[in-house]
Every structure is written in structure tokens, then in C-alpha cells.
Design an enzyme around this catalytic site. Structure first.
Site, PDB file in Angstrom:
ATOM      1  N   SER A  10       0.845  -1.196   0.000  1.00  0.00           N
ATOM      2  CA  SER A  10       0.000   0.000   0.000  1.00  0.00           C
ATOM      3  C   SER A  10       0.879   1.244   0.000  1.00  0.00           C
ATOM      4  O   SER A  10       2.100   1.165   0.128  1.00  0.00           O
ATOM      5  CB  SER A  10      -0.912   0.011   1.219  1.00  0.00           C
ATOM      6  OG  SER A  10      -0.148   0.308   2.369  1.00  0.00           O
ATOM      7  N   LYS A  11       0.231   2.375  -0.119  1.00  0.00           N
ATOM      8  CA  LYS A  11       0.893   3.694  -0.173  1.00  0.00           C
ATOM      9  C   LYS A  11       1.928   3.857   0.941  1.00  0.00           C
ATOM     10  O   LYS A  11       2.958   4.489   0.765  1.00  0.00           O
ATOM     11  CB  LYS A  11      -0.164   4.795  -0.011  1.00  0.00           C
ATOM     12  CG  LYS A  11      -0.879   5.093  -1.301  1.00  0.00           C
ATOM     13  CD  LYS A  11      -0.286   6.356  -1.925  1.00  0.00           C
ATOM     14  CE  LYS A  11      -0.565   6.442  -3.396  1.00  0.00           C
ATOM     15  NZ  LYS A  11       0.599   6.176  -4.233  1.00  0.00           N
ATOM     16  N   ARG A  12       1.568   3.286   2.096  1.00  0.00           N
ATOM     17  CA  ARG A  12       2.438   3.424   3.266  1.00  0.00           C
ATOM     18  C   ARG A  12       3.835   2.835   3.008  1.00  0.00           C
ATOM     19  O   ARG A  12       4.813   3.206   3.654  1.00  0.00           O
ATOM     20  CB  ARG A  12       1.667   2.751   4.384  1.00  0.00           C
ATOM     21  CG  ARG A  12       2.301   2.116   5.517  1.00  0.00           C
ATOM     22  CD  ARG A  12       1.193   1.645   6.465  1.00  0.00           C
ATOM     23  NE  ARG A  12       0.798   0.262   6.183  1.00  0.00           N
ATOM     24  CZ  ARG A  12       1.475  -0.792   6.592  1.00  0.00           C
ATOM     25  NH1 ARG A  12       2.569  -0.636   7.274  1.00  0.00           N
ATOM     26  NH2 ARG A  12       1.063  -2.014   6.322  1.00  0.00           N
TER      27      ARG A  12
ATOM     28  N   GLY B   3       5.345   3.122   0.141  1.00  0.00           N
ATOM     29  CA  GLY B   3       5.968   3.861  -0.964  1.00  0.00           C
ATOM     30  C   GLY B   3       5.019   3.886  -2.147  1.00  0.00           C
ATOM     31  O   GLY B   3       3.816   3.667  -1.992  1.00  0.00           O
TER      32      GLY B   3
END
Ligand code: GLU
Length: 493
Positions: free
Chosen positions: A250-252, A254
Site C-alpha cells: 500500500s501507499k504506506r 511507498g
């Protein structure tokens, strides 16, 4: 073989979707089949043109061109779901005629209450009409209410549904776990499951290769194939891509959008290579290769059942390899956006290519270029204070610089012209000249000779080959920077 990528334009092209695209493309190429792009834009609120554009663009940049699709057309056009509404109506009629669907008049609030009840009783929510609700439903139908959806009636007495998967072993679903699902929304838009099946049938799709997250949809889709009397395609559900901590990527962790990687200066070739290995392994064990090579070897049975872990170090390594292997004119073209902050107007193509050639060795991404070439373009070179006092100012450094200016520079073989040949000649001669110069300063160690010169000319003591650096900077710049360094005094403590 006819396979498809069926992205929903509700976000930028995700790494996982790009991998699904690649697996489908590799499979199609291997079998000489067709790769089809279909836009699943039935989510009216979240679908956006800019996302569709990003998806097309990303696939093209990876080299995954499609044989049929929204922009190129094909025998089963249109390839955008929102343009296929009459087709879904026709196929819905078939299900109405055969009694596989019913109109459901329950309001959102009534459904919510059912869900809340299941939650309170701590049982999974499975939509079935109760007898009481069936009566309410019948009344509303009689009253001619227009507020309804079409639901697929899951038969209670249906044997368990078995998904035969080309990647994993059979997965069995009990129909009791499948609620009567919506096929047509109040708005007249089909749901994902329904449109997906109708399109796969009408587009004659033979293999559905997609992420494991779609596995729970498959029993419902198989029921629809049964209702239509159609043979289902072969399903192949690839495991998810996990972050290194083994949680969902996920975005977390990168960037998750393909375009973010490409914009950082990951080369599409390297990203394609990386994605191919994300859950698939070539039988010949050769991991650095082009997509055509992988296509010649591709098969579904070498897609791993276990999740693939997104290993950025591997991508960095592959990208470094690709940067070093690329032909210089091509690298020059790819590097363009990353050099835009510098004034390269006085640089010939040949000079820019030589520049890239001498700085590319340590690069992992093209967005590291600006920091690795900035000293070639700076008007006033900045040399860090510690280099000034430790390397330039000491007597030994000053002696080397003085000698460099007096004995080396006047005779140095700078290139008069900046053609490929002139630069290459100058570079070879400069290597020799530097060797002789270092010899002449014996017993000083090469490092004691090179560091002051490098610090003076580049503001650092490590970097691109010095001979090429001299040629690229040119005699005037080299002279100016050397003279300035000669004046450097120790910073008093
Ligand atoms: N629109 C679906 C998605 O983007 C496609 C699923 C499928 O490949 O069947 O996930």
C-alpha cells in the site's frame, strides 16, 4: 487464446494491475493469441478519464500494446463498459426469461437493517429474501415501484461450486455462503460481476488471469456461466503482491502507481523485467531478459502460489543493469527530463552522451542524475569546507595543483571539436597524459595527486572518470576551477 486486462479507471495504474497486464500479455504472446484491453467503468462516481489515460499510457510505456481495445477497436467493440449498456440489457433479459434473476425492491435502509441484524447475531451477512420480505417485494412489484435492482437468485440446493484454477488447487465454495447478488443497479448500470461475465462471454475470452483478490467473485461468476449455458474460461488467480513486511502493498510502503516509478527514472524495460519475476519464474533461470524472451518461455504453471514480495532492491539492481546496458543515444533520450534543470544548450549530443556514459555506472535511477552531473553545469563550483581544508589547502594539495596548472594544463589534450571521434580521442590521450603526470609526481601516491585535482574540478573526491571529466569540462573551465582552488587557504580553527 484470447485474454484481457479489464482495469477499472478508478485510480492510477497500480503495480498489481500492471503485473496482471504483463502476465496476460506474456500468455497471449506465448500462444500467438490476442491481448485485449477492456475498460470496466461501471463505478460512475469513481471512474475518471485521467485514470484511463494513465492506464493506457503506463501499458504503452511498458510495451504491452493491445490487439483490441477502447482506442483501437476490434471485432467485439465497444471495449468500454459504459458504452455497452444495451448488451447488458439483452443478457439480463435472458436471465429474466429463465428465472435466474428477480427484481428486488428492498430499500438501502432495509438492507442495512438486515446487515445490522446479521452483525448483531455474529453471523456473516448473506443476502436472501425472507418470506416476509418476499411478500413486501411482491406488493411493491404490483404497485409498480421503479426503485429496484435485479438480483441473481442463488439456488439453495446447488452443489458446492468448485473453482478449478490453473495456478492453485481447486477451491470449493458452499452456495450457502453466497448471497443473492445484484446484477443490475437501480441506475441501470450493471454490477462488476455481471458485466465482467457478459463481456468475457461476448468477447470470447478463453483465460482469465487476474489477482487472487478476485477469487471470491469467481463462484458467483461461475453460477452466471451456468445460468447462460456457457462454458467458463480457464481461471488463473495470481497471488497478491506483498510489501517486504508481508502486509498488503500500500501507499504506506511507498509508491504503488506504475507512473510514480517511471517518473522516478525507473526504465520501463527494468520495471517490466521486475514485474515478470514478481510471482513468475523463468524455467531457464535467466532473470535479466526482455519481455519477448519471457513470452517465449511463459506458462501459467510457473506462477507461484505463494505471495510475491515487492523487493525494491531487486528493482534497483535491475534498473542499474538496464541503465548500464542501454545504448547511449537511447539513454540520452530517456535522460532528457532529468536534465531539464541544466542549461545544456552549449552541449553537443556527443558531449551529452559521453557525460551519461561516464556518470551512469553507480546510478540506480535516472532521478539521481541531477546530483551526479551538477558540477558539470555549475557556474561557481561549491567545494565543501572540509574538502577545502583537508584536501585543497594543505601544502601537498597546493603543490599538486600548482604543478597541474603549470605543467599539465598547457599541454593537456583537450578536444578542439566536440564530435564523437574528437571526444573519444581526447579521452584516450587524456588518460595517458594523466598517467604520465601522476608518474612525474612520484613518490606521491596516486590518491594524493588525484584528490586535490578532483576536489578542485568537481567539488568531490570520487566520481566520473577524471580524463573524461577534463574533456567534458573543457580547458577554460578546468583552468578557472584549478586556479580558484590554488588560492584556497586553510580555514583557521
Ligand atoms: N475491473 C476488475 C479490476 O480492475 C477486473 C477484474 C478481472 O480481471 O476480472 O480489478
Amino acid at each position: 487464446v484470447r485474454v484481457r486486462l479489464a482495469p477499472s479507471p478508478t485510480g492510477y495504474l497500480h503495480i498489481g494491475t500492471a503485473r496482471a497486464a504483463l502476465f496476460n500479455w506474456l500468455f497471449a504472446k506465448h500462444h500467438g493469441g490476442a491481448f485485449i484491453l477492456r475498460l470496466e467503468d461501471t463505478d460512475e462516481e469513481r471512474s475518471k478519464c485521467e485514470f484511463a489515460t494513465d492506464i493506457y499510457d503506463g501499458l504503452h510505456r511498458l510495451g504491452l500494446h493491445w490487439d483490441e481495445g477502447p482506442d483501437v477497436g476490434g471485432p467485439y467493440a465497444p471495449y468500454v463498459q459504459s458504452e455497452r449498456l444495451p448488451i447488458y440489457q439483452q443478457w439480463l433479459s435472458k436471465l429474466i426469461e429463465t428465472g435466474w434473476v428477480y427484481q428486488c425492491f428492498l430499500t438501502e435502509a432495509e438492507i442495512e437493517a438486515k446487515r445490522a441484524l446479521a452483525h448483531a447475531e455474529n453471523v456473516p451477512f448473506v443476502f436472501r429474501l425472507s418470506q416476509e420480505e418476499a411478500l413486501i417485494n411482491a406488493n411493491r412489484l404490483r404497485e409498480g415501484s421503479h426503485e429496484f435492482v435485479y438480483r441473481f437468485k442463488v439456488p439453495d440446493d446447488h452443489p458446492p461450486i468448485v473453482v478449478h484454477d490453473a495456478i492453485r488447487s481447486d477451491v470449493t465454495f458452499d452456495v450457502a455462503t453466497l448471497g443473492d447478488f445484484v446484477v443490475m443497479k437501480r441506475s441501470g448500470m450493471p454490477t462488476f460481476n455481471f458485466a465482467n461475465v457478459v463481456d468475457d462471454i461476448t468477447m470470447k475470452i478463453t483465460h482469465v488471469i487476474r489477482g487472487e483478490d478476485h477469487l471470491p467473485n469467481t463462484p458467483r461468476q461461475l453460477l452466471m456461466y451456468e445460468a447462460f449455458g456457457e462454458t467458463p474460461p480457464v481461471f488463473a488467480h495470481a497471488s497478491m503482491i506483498l510489501a517486504p513486511d508481508r502486509s498488503k502493498l500500500s501507499k504506506r510502503h511507498g509508491a504503488t502507481a506504475l507512473s510514480e516509478y517511471l517518473n522516478m527514472g525507473y526504465l520501463p524495460e527494468a520495471v517490466g523485467n521486475f514485474l515478470a519475476l514478481l510471482g513468475w519464474s523463468p524455467p531457464d533461470g535467466v532473470e535479466v531478459a526482455g519481455l519477448q524472451h519471457f513470452a517465449s518461455l511463459f506458462s501459467l504453471d510457473r506462477i507461484a502460489q505463494s505471495p510475491a514480495v515487492f523487493d525494491i532492491d531487486k528493482l534497483n539492481w535491475l534498473n542499474g543493469q538496464a541503465i548500464r546496458a542501454m545504448a547511449l543515444p537511447e539513454l540520452r533520450r530517456r535522460a532528457e527530463p532529468f536534465l531539464s534543470t541544466f542549461d545544456t544548450s552549449h552541449w553537443s549530443e556527443a558531449k551529452l552522451e559521453l557525460l551519461l556514459d561516464v556518470v551512469r555506472e553507480p546510478l540506480t535511477r535516472l532521478n539521481e542524475l541531477p546530483a551526479s552531473v551538477d558540477y558539470f553545469f555549475q557556474q561557481d563550483l561549491t567545494v565543501a569546507p572540509d574538502l577545502q581544508s583537508d584536501v585543497l589547502a594543505p601544502d601537498e594539495g597546493q603543490k599538486v595543483l600548482a604543478h597541474f596548472i603549470e605543467a599539465f594544463l598547457p599541454e593537456a589534450p583537450f578536444a578542439a571539436a566536440s564530435t564523437h571521434e574528437a571526444l573519444a580521442d581526447a579521452r584516450t590521450q587524456m588518460i595517458e597524459a594523466l598517467k604520465t603526470f601522476t608518474q612525474s609526481l612520484k613518490p606521491l601516491k596516486p590518491k594524493a595527486v588525484m584528490w586535490p585535482i578532483r576536489a578542485a574540478l568537481t567539488g568531490r573526491v570520487h566520481g566520473a572518470e577524471l580524463a573524461a571529466t577534463l574533456v567534458l569540462l573543457g580547458s577554460e573551465c578546468v583552468m578557472t576551477r584549478s586556479r580558484r582552488a590554488l588560492a584556497v587557504q586553510s580555514v583557521s580553527p
